[in-house]
Design a protein around this motif. Structure first.
Motif, PDB file in Angstrom:
ATOM      1  N   MET A 166       0.835  -1.203   0.000  1.00 26.30           N
ATOM      2  CA  MET A 166       0.000   0.000   0.000  1.00 26.30           C
ATOM      3  C   MET A 166       0.872   1.256   0.000  1.00 26.30           C
ATOM      4  O   MET A 166       0.569   2.222  -0.688  1.00 26.30           O
ATOM      5  N   ASP A 167       1.961   1.235   0.788  1.00 29.72           N
ATOM      6  CA  ASP A 167       2.874   2.376   0.821  1.00 29.72           C
ATOM      7  C   ASP A 167       3.516   2.589  -0.542  1.00 29.72           C
ATOM      8  O   ASP A 167       3.631   3.716  -1.012  1.00 29.72           O
ATOM      9  N   MET A 168       3.944   1.484  -1.180  1.00 34.46           N
ATOM     10  CA  MET A 168       4.560   1.589  -2.512  1.00 34.46           C
ATOM     11  C   MET A 168       3.554   2.127  -3.522  1.00 34.46           C
ATOM     12  O   MET A 168       3.892   2.964  -4.360  1.00 34.46           O
ATOM     13  N   LEU A 169       2.324   1.682  -3.441  1.00 37.59           N
ATOM     14  CA  LEU A 169       1.277   2.124  -4.361  1.00 37.59           C
ATOM     15  C   LEU A 169       0.987   3.607  -4.180  1.00 37.59           C
ATOM     16  O   LEU A 169       0.891   4.354  -5.155  1.00 37.59           O
ATOM     17  N   SER A 170       0.891   4.057  -2.936  1.00 35.68           N
ATOM     18  CA  SER A 170       0.613   5.476  -2.695  1.00 35.68           C
ATOM     19  C   SER A 170       1.796   6.346  -3.113  1.00 35.68           C
ATOM     20  O   SER A 170       1.604   7.449  -3.615  1.00 35.68           O
ATOM     21  N   THR A 171       3.037   5.861  -2.934  1.00 36.64           N
ATOM     22  CA  THR A 171       4.222   6.599  -3.373  1.00 36.64           C
ATOM     23  C   THR A 171       4.244   6.715  -4.892  1.00 36.64           C
ATOM     24  O   THR A 171       4.513   7.782  -5.437  1.00 36.64           O
TER      25      THR A 171
END
Length: 180
Positions: A166-171
């Motif tokens: 999720m963090d990678m996707l939002s970044t």
């Protein structure tokens, strides 16, 4: 023998009562499976007897085991409260929480679906039906294994991986917004 006989008589009663109704509208049941309430919604004749019988017989067949379970848990609660150590009480409550969760989901959703007037039957009741027919069965192994250390570690890893993704996707999405 009692369980089998009671189940057969329960089903036979509903079949005989539904058999006396007349149906003149659609024959499409708005439900996931052929349940009593959705079938009664299709009837053109009065379903009053069916509804009264479903409520009274339902109280006996659903609430009798539920009351026995509640009494059992109350006796367990009284026994746990007599345990002298706080750690022992916590362990006992932790052990009882998993089955109590499943029982609450199961009997709570059944009560919600079957102990209300047929005129109030809506889509929410179909969702509640999924809870007591499918969800409690699927969750049973998961809920009972939550006390297992390997299961806890695996769940923590899964949550960590999902969080990372999720963090990678939002970044990635934030970078695309700021690109010209």
């Amino acid at each position: 023998a009692f369980s089998v006989a009671f189940s057969c008589l329960h089903s036979l009663l509903h079949v005989l009562l539904v058999n006396r109704l007349t149906f003149c509208a659609s024959n499409v049941i708005q439900h996931f499976f052929c349940d009593v309430n959705p079938v009664l919604k299709l009837a053109c004749s009065s379903t009053f007897v069916n509804e009264v019988m479903a409520m009274t017989e339902g109280l006996a067949s659903v609430m009798a085991p539920c009351i026995c379970i509640i009494i059992s848990y109350l006796r367990i609660l009284i026994a746990v409260l007599d345990v002298p150590s706080v750690a022992g009480k916590c362990k006992a409550f932790s052990t009882c929480s998993s089955p109590l969760t499943v029982v609450t989901l199961f009997y709570g959703s059944i009560t919600y679906v079957y102990f209300q007037p047929l005129s109030n039957y809506t889509v929410k009741d179909r969702v509640a039906t999924i809870i007591y027919t499918v969800l409690t069965s699927m969750l049973n192994p998961f809920i009972y294994s939550l006390r297992n250390k390997d299961m806890k570690r695996g769940l923590e890893k899964l949550i960590s991986r999902v969080k990372t993704q999720m963090d990678m996707l939002s970044t990635t999405q934030a970078n695309k917004i700021h690109e010209p």
